[in-house]
Design an enzyme around this catalytic site. Structure first.
Site, PDB file in Angstrom:
ATOM      1  N   ASP A  73     -41.159 -43.173  34.361  1.00  0.00           N
ATOM      2  CA  ASP A  73     -41.196 -44.098  35.507  1.00  0.00           C
ATOM      3  C   ASP A  73     -39.832 -44.713  35.802  1.00  0.00           C
ATOM      4  O   ASP A  73     -39.705 -45.590  36.654  1.00  0.00           O
ATOM      5  CB  ASP A  73     -42.224 -45.211  35.268  1.00  0.00           C
ATOM      6  CG  ASP A  73     -41.892 -46.057  34.045  1.00  0.00           C
ATOM      7  OD1 ASP A  73     -40.862 -45.780  33.393  1.00  0.00           O
ATOM      8  OD2 ASP A  73     -42.649 -46.995  33.747  1.00  0.00           O
ATOM      9  N   GLY A  74     -38.809 -44.265  35.074  1.00  0.00           N
ATOM     10  CA  GLY A  74     -37.453 -44.741  35.364  1.00  0.00           C
ATOM     11  C   GLY A  74     -37.018 -45.919  34.498  1.00  0.00           C
ATOM     12  O   GLY A  74     -35.844 -46.284  34.493  1.00  0.00           O
ATOM     13  N   GLU A  75     -37.948 -46.536  33.764  1.00  0.00           N
ATOM     14  CA  GLU A  75     -37.547 -47.666  32.905  1.00  0.00           C
ATOM     15  C   GLU A  75     -36.667 -47.149  31.777  1.00  0.00           C
ATOM     16  O   GLU A  75     -36.788 -46.002  31.355  1.00  0.00           O
ATOM     17  CB  GLU A  75     -38.796 -48.362  32.336  1.00  0.00           C
ATOM     18  CG  GLU A  75     -39.565 -49.110  33.407  1.00  0.00           C
ATOM     19  CD  GLU A  75     -40.722 -49.929  32.843  1.00  0.00           C
ATOM     20  OE1 GLU A  75     -40.971 -49.885  31.618  1.00  0.00           O
ATOM     21  OE2 GLU A  75     -41.385 -50.607  33.649  1.00  0.00           O
ATOM     22  N   ARG A 126     -19.370 -59.226  46.363  1.00  0.00           N
ATOM     23  CA  ARG A 126     -19.170 -59.641  47.758  1.00  0.00           C
ATOM     24  C   ARG A 126     -20.237 -60.634  48.213  1.00  0.00           C
ATOM     25  O   ARG A 126     -20.104 -61.254  49.234  1.00  0.00           O
ATOM     26  CB  ARG A 126     -19.134 -58.412  48.671  1.00  0.00           C
ATOM     27  CG  ARG A 126     -17.805 -57.665  48.555  1.00  0.00           C
ATOM     28  CD  ARG A 126     -17.809 -56.365  49.306  1.00  0.00           C
ATOM     29  NE  ARG A 126     -18.650 -55.377  48.664  1.00  0.00           N
ATOM     30  CZ  ARG A 126     -18.824 -54.136  49.112  1.00  0.00           C
ATOM     31  NH1 ARG A 126     -18.209 -53.756  50.207  1.00  0.00           N
ATOM     32  NH2 ARG A 126     -19.598 -53.294  48.465  1.00  0.00           N
ATOM     33  N   HIS A 146     -12.980 -59.532  44.297  1.00  0.00           N
ATOM     34  CA  HIS A 146     -12.884 -59.721  45.734  1.00  0.00           C
ATOM     35  C   HIS A 146     -12.305 -61.100  46.080  1.00  0.00           C
ATOM     36  O   HIS A 146     -11.559 -61.249  47.036  1.00  0.00           O
ATOM     37  CB  HIS A 146     -14.283 -59.559  46.302  1.00  0.00           C
ATOM     38  CG  HIS A 146     -14.343 -59.585  47.763  1.00  0.00           C
ATOM     39  ND1 HIS A 146     -13.632 -58.700  48.531  1.00  0.00           N
ATOM     40  CD2 HIS A 146     -15.001 -60.397  48.614  1.00  0.00           C
ATOM     41  CE1 HIS A 146     -13.872 -58.971  49.793  1.00  0.00           C
ATOM     42  NE2 HIS A 146     -14.686 -59.985  49.867  1.00  0.00           N
ATOM     43  N   ASP A 168      -7.378 -56.610  56.106  1.00  0.00           N
ATOM     44  CA  ASP A 168      -8.072 -57.752  56.706  1.00  0.00           C
ATOM     45  C   ASP A 168      -7.414 -59.053  56.259  1.00  0.00           C
ATOM     46  O   ASP A 168      -6.595 -59.071  55.347  1.00  0.00           O
ATOM     47  CB  ASP A 168      -9.578 -57.726  56.393  1.00  0.00           C
ATOM     48  CG  ASP A 168      -9.866 -57.676  54.907  1.00  0.00           C
ATOM     49  OD1 ASP A 168      -9.088 -58.267  54.139  1.00  0.00           O
ATOM     50  OD2 ASP A 168     -10.865 -57.054  54.514  1.00  0.00           O
ATOM     51  N   LYS A 197      -9.622 -57.730  60.785  1.00  0.00           N
ATOM     52  CA  LYS A 197     -10.935 -57.063  60.808  1.00  0.00           C
ATOM     53  C   LYS A 197     -12.033 -58.026  61.227  1.00  0.00           C
ATOM     54  O   LYS A 197     -12.089 -59.149  60.754  1.00  0.00           O
ATOM     55  CB  LYS A 197     -11.236 -56.514  59.418  1.00  0.00           C
ATOM     56  CG  LYS A 197     -12.610 -55.910  59.253  1.00  0.00           C
ATOM     57  CD  LYS A 197     -12.759 -55.154  57.950  1.00  0.00           C
ATOM     58  CE  LYS A 197     -13.142 -56.032  56.788  1.00  0.00           C
ATOM     59  NZ  LYS A 197     -13.417 -55.279  55.572  1.00  0.00           N
ATOM     60  N   THR A 235     -13.109 -49.626  56.724  1.00  0.00           N
ATOM     61  CA  THR A 235     -12.001 -50.591  56.823  1.00  0.00           C
ATOM     62  C   THR A 235     -10.659 -49.875  56.785  1.00  0.00           C
ATOM     63  O   THR A 235      -9.790 -50.095  57.638  1.00  0.00           O
ATOM     64  CB  THR A 235     -12.104 -51.610  55.657  1.00  0.00           C
ATOM     65  OG1 THR A 235     -13.381 -52.245  55.733  1.00  0.00           O
ATOM     66  CG2 THR A 235     -11.003 -52.639  55.717  1.00  0.00           C
TER      67      THR A 235
HETATM   68  C1  R5P Z   1     -14.093 -56.533  52.143  1.00  0.00           C
HETATM   69  O1  R5P Z   1     -13.586 -57.450  52.739  1.00  0.00           O
HETATM   70  C2  R5P Z   1     -13.390 -55.702  51.122  1.00  0.00           C
HETATM   71  O2  R5P Z   1     -12.146 -56.228  50.748  1.00  0.00           O
HETATM   72  C3  R5P Z   1     -13.212 -54.280  51.585  1.00  0.00           C
HETATM   73  O3  R5P Z   1     -12.290 -54.255  52.663  1.00  0.00           O
HETATM   74  C4  R5P Z   1     -14.504 -53.698  52.054  1.00  0.00           C
HETATM   75  O4  R5P Z   1     -15.533 -53.994  51.184  1.00  0.00           O
HETATM   76  C5  R5P Z   1     -14.390 -52.197  52.226  1.00  0.00           C
HETATM   77  O5  R5P Z   1     -15.602 -51.714  52.706  1.00  0.00           O
HETATM   78  P1  R5P Z   1     -15.681 -50.423  53.617  1.00  0.00           P
HETATM   79  O6  R5P Z   1     -14.937 -49.323  52.898  1.00  0.00           O
HETATM   80  O7  R5P Z   1     -17.155 -50.158  53.699  1.00  0.00           O
HETATM   81  O8  R5P Z   1     -15.110 -50.749  54.933  1.00  0.00           O
END
Ligand code: R5P
Length: 301
Positions: free
Chosen positions: A34-36, A93, A127, A164, A188, A225
């Site tokens: 069952d994956g456990e 995130r 992050h 970004d 972004k 991104t």
């Molecule tokens: C988000 O701000 C992170 O720093 C990455 O830029 C982001 O998670 C990259 O995700 P993706 O490759 O899906 O654009």
């Protein structure tokens, strides 16, 4: 010291153990129909310093459950302390509430690790620099930036780019490592409902744009991104675009999209295991095993 590995990134765990002149300690991970999962520590660990290596990328939930069980097995077997090496920390995130009613998933997994018995976490390129504050146990936050800086030095002159505005701290740090190499950011926008991103404007000193750009990020998931940032840079006259990202999450068809994109080369680390099916000609994988082994050595009594 005894080093154990979960199933998500055994090649990295083996490299770390090798750098410490050790072999991985035996551990059985049995999967029921069952994956456990049933975990059994197969070595005496009473009063030993124990290390568990597990990246919590795709499938994040399964990798986390496995990690919690390994920590619990070690604690119940009498380990003196349990250092959890999570080179890629899944759910990072989701470190705060973006929209009403959302869960702070990172908080949940961090406390589950602590509750299971982890005494320290070693991780890479988070992050946000605030993430260690979520934990009550010490967090060692390592970075692949110095390794990336060495590669960029070999590649020659260019402009550093954050894809970004969230990456400004990272790009400034990279610039310091590279004798104040000029930097810019592409701006972004992400639609929180659909996840769709758009990158249409530049932030910073556009007049400093060079023929080559090095885009630096913490992770590549869908690749969107990096690809959109590269497209804007090309529109602004950049000829050669090389990207560096610590964590190769590579969800869905990211490898194909990156291979077909304007990007000339994609540098990542082995913080996440990249299976052969996800390799592509433009990909270059650098190992972080040495940094992790040095950190473990430095803190071992
Ligand atoms: C988000 O701000 C992170 O720093 C990455 O830029 C982001 O998670 C990259 O995700 P993706 O490759 O899906 O654009």
């Amino acid at each position: 010291m005894k080093v154990f590995s979960g199933s998500s990134n055994k090649p990295l765990a083996e490299k770390i153990a090798h750098a410490l002149n050790l072999k991985l300690s035996p551990l059985e991970i049995f999967i029921f129909p069952d994956g456990e999962r049933r975990i059994q520590i197969q070595e005496k660990v009473v009063d030993e310093e124990c290390v568990v290596v597990q990246s919590t990328a795709i499938p994040a939930d399964q990798n986390y459950m496995e990690l919690f069980f390994i920590i619990d097995g070690l604690k119940r077997s009498g380990a003196k302390d349990i250092t959890v090496v999570v080179p890629y920390l899944g759910y990072q995130r989701q470190d705060h509430i973006f929209r009403d009613g959302e869960a702070v998933s990172l908080d949940v997994v961090a406390h589950a690790m602590e509750g299971a018995g982890a005494t320290k976490v070693i991780t890479f390129d988070l992050h946000s620099i605030k993430i260690p504050e979520v934990f009550k146990i010490p967090v060692v936050h390592l970075s692949a930036l110095p390794m990336f800086a060495e590669e960029i030095e070999k590649l020659g002159d260019g402009i550093l780019t954050s894809p970004d505005m969230g990456g400004l701290r990272r790009i400034q740090k990279m610039s310091e490592l590279l004798d104040n190499m000029p930097w810019i950011a592409t701006v972004k926008d992400r639609d929180l409902e659909t996840g769709k991103i758009s990158i249409e404007t530049l932030h910073g000193e556009e007049h400093k744009i060079k023929k080559t750009a090095f885009i630096i990020d913490d992770m590549i998931s869908s690749g969107g991104t990096m690809i959109k940032s590269a497209e804007l840079l090309r529109k602004k006259g950049v000829e050669k675009i090389i990207v560096f990202a610590t964590h190769a999450i590579f969800s869905n068809d990211a490898p194909e999209l990156l291979q077909k994109s304007l990007i000339e080369k994609v540098y990542v680390t082995d913080s996440v295991f990249v299976s052969k099916e996800k390799h592509f000609p433009k990909l270059e994988i650098l190992s972080i095993a040495g940094e992790i082994a040095s950190s473990l050595k430095a803190s071992s009594q």
